[in-house]
Write an enzyme that holds these catalytic residues in place. Structure first.
Site, PDB file in Angstrom:
ATOM      1  N   ASP A 154       3.900  -6.922  -8.481  1.00 23.84           N
ATOM      2  CA  ASP A 154       3.098  -5.714  -8.341  1.00 23.84           C
ATOM      3  C   ASP A 154       3.885  -4.681  -7.533  1.00 23.84           C
ATOM      4  O   ASP A 154       4.498  -5.013  -6.514  1.00 23.84           O
ATOM      5  CB  ASP A 154       1.786  -6.065  -7.625  1.00 23.84           C
ATOM      6  CG  ASP A 154       0.832  -4.894  -7.526  1.00 23.84           C
ATOM      7  OD1 ASP A 154       0.807  -4.063  -8.448  1.00 23.84           O
ATOM      8  OD2 ASP A 154       0.089  -4.829  -6.528  1.00 23.84           O
ATOM      9  N   GLY A 211      -6.787   0.912  -0.942  1.00 24.87           N
ATOM     10  CA  GLY A 211      -7.276   0.629   0.392  1.00 24.87           C
ATOM     11  C   GLY A 211      -8.775   0.840   0.546  1.00 24.87           C
ATOM     12  O   GLY A 211      -9.539   0.788  -0.416  1.00 24.87           O
ATOM     13  N   THR A 233      -8.577  -6.047  -1.721  1.00 20.98           N
ATOM     14  CA  THR A 233      -9.125  -5.782  -0.397  1.00 20.98           C
ATOM     15  C   THR A 233     -10.463  -6.468  -0.143  1.00 20.98           C
ATOM     16  O   THR A 233     -10.648  -7.115   0.899  1.00 20.98           O
ATOM     17  CB  THR A 233      -9.273  -4.262  -0.177  1.00 20.98           C
ATOM     18  OG1 THR A 233      -8.001  -3.640  -0.339  1.00 20.98           O
ATOM     19  CG2 THR A 233      -9.791  -3.967   1.215  1.00 20.98           C
ATOM     20  N   ASP A 282       7.218   0.701  -9.993  1.00 21.93           N
ATOM     21  CA  ASP A 282       6.453   1.838  -9.495  1.00 21.93           C
ATOM     22  C   ASP A 282       7.401   2.921  -9.002  1.00 21.93           C
ATOM     23  O   ASP A 282       7.810   2.932  -7.846  1.00 21.93           O
ATOM     24  CB  ASP A 282       5.513   1.407  -8.370  1.00 21.93           C
ATOM     25  CG  ASP A 282       4.632   2.557  -7.887  1.00 21.93           C
ATOM     26  OD1 ASP A 282       4.743   3.665  -8.463  1.00 21.93           O
ATOM     27  OD2 ASP A 282       3.843   2.344  -6.961  1.00 21.93           O
ATOM     28  N   ASN A 320      -6.438  -4.344 -10.670  1.00 24.71           N
ATOM     29  CA  ASN A 320      -5.913  -4.940  -9.445  1.00 24.71           C
ATOM     30  C   ASN A 320      -7.035  -4.997  -8.410  1.00 24.71           C
ATOM     31  O   ASN A 320      -7.680  -3.987  -8.127  1.00 24.71           O
ATOM     32  CB  ASN A 320      -4.753  -4.105  -8.893  1.00 24.71           C
ATOM     33  CG  ASN A 320      -3.488  -4.255  -9.710  1.00 24.71           C
ATOM     34  OD1 ASN A 320      -3.523  -4.736 -10.845  1.00 24.71           O
ATOM     35  ND2 ASN A 320      -2.375  -3.854  -9.151  1.00 24.71           N
ATOM     36  N   GLY A 363      -6.497   0.333  -6.929  1.00 22.82           N
ATOM     37  CA  GLY A 363      -7.393   0.948  -5.959  1.00 22.82           C
ATOM     38  C   GLY A 363      -8.845   0.863  -6.359  1.00 22.82           C
ATOM     39  O   GLY A 363      -9.556   1.859  -6.332  1.00 22.82           O
ATOM     40  N   GLY A 364      -9.334  -0.342  -6.714  1.00 17.97           N
ATOM     41  CA  GLY A 364     -10.703  -0.483  -7.183  1.00 17.97           C
ATOM     42  C   GLY A 364     -11.740  -0.735  -6.111  1.00 17.97           C
ATOM     43  O   GLY A 364     -12.934  -0.807  -6.416  1.00 17.97           O
TER      44      GLY A 364
END
Length: 283
Positions: free
Chosen positions: A81, A181, A234, A103, A231, A210-211
């Site tokens: 990732d 985050g 957190t 990335d 993805n 970032g879900g």
């Protein structure tokens, strides 16, 4: 069993669902993901990110990840990732990862595409897959993100079509309103961005980063528009942390370190079971 990311994404495209991608930041998170997958019978992507290097070095994590995937009773793709450069992606491929993400989204479009094309070329030599990112994903790991306009970060459909033509990537992470985050406020998703990019790229599997902070309906709506890989990290980590806090209070000075590992694994697994069912669009 070890699987390819493209195989999992193709199946998701056929079924109109998404596959979960969970980061191996600790052995507990990795084992929890495997156990959740076997409980639900659903495949997933086990991935390692450079951001977690301080918790478990990549060269230490990689053989464990591959062994966990090999022994799993469901298909598991092993993925890098947020690969920061060509060399890291190549290293992951050398170790046996079935896919990598390059990335280079912070670079100008042409440079981003050029690097991604080189990674694709290298990956195809090994029969591996490549994810890339187009558009910029804001970071809010410590609540540092102030006022900003989400539209400034959105992926443009015409650029996505050109990017696919130049690179031949197997999946594309796009920006449509999510943030890496923890959120200070509920995010607003631009679902039309997903729809336009999907159409412009001929149904290329799209990826949500970032879900955290999204509702179940947010996820379902994004999946219905073309998101095929999500993805998720957190909130699973927070679930594990909460369980550790509770067992510390319960056991006090009699607490042993393996009790912490068991409690965290159980809580993360329970969270991931729910998440995997959600992403599979059950019901």
């Amino acid at each position: 069993m070890i699987a390819k990311m493209s195989e999992l994404l193709a199946e998701c495209t056929k079924k109109g669902c998404a596959v979960g991608a969970f980061n191996f930041s600790t052995l507990e998170y990795g084992r929890a993901a495997i156990e959740a997958a076997e409980e639900t019978g659903l495949p997933f992507i086990l991935q390692h990110a450079p951001a977690h290097e301080k918790y478990v070095p990549f060269d230490m994590a990689a053989p464990i990840m591959l062994q966990l995937a090999k022994e799993a009773k469901v298909p598991v793709a092993v993925h890098l990732d947020h690969g920061t450069d060509f060399d890291l992606c190549k290293h992951a491929l050398d170790l046996g990862f079935t896919s990598v993400m390059i990335d280079s989204s912070a670079l100008p479009f042409e440079e981003n595409a050029a690097i991604a094309a080189e990674v694709v070329k290298e990956a195809k030599k090994r029969g591996a897959d490549v994810e890339a990112e187009l558009g910029s994903m804001p970071h809010n790991f410590n609540g540092e993100l102030g006022e900003y306009s989400p539209e400034d970060f959105y992926t443009r459909s015409e650029e996505a079509a050109k990017y696919l033509e130049l690179t031949g990537v197997d999946a594309l992470a796009i920006s449509f309103g999510t943030v890496h985050g923890v959120y200070k406020a509920k995010p607003t998703l631009a679902l039309d961005v997903i729809e336009r990019v999907s159409k412009a790229t001929g149904g290329l599997p799209l990826v949500m980063h970032g879900g955290s902070g999204l509702s179940d309906d947010d996820f379902r709506n994004a999946i219905s528009k073309g998101i095929r890989k999500i993805n998720y990290y957190t909130y699973g980590a927070l679930a594990g942390g909460k369980a550790v806090c509770e067992i510390v209070k319960e056991k006090g000075a009699s607490l042993q370190i393996h009790d912490v590992a068991v409690a965290a694994t159980k809580a993360i697994r329970e969270d991931l079971v729910n998440v995997m069912k959600l992403f599979s669009m059950e019901g």
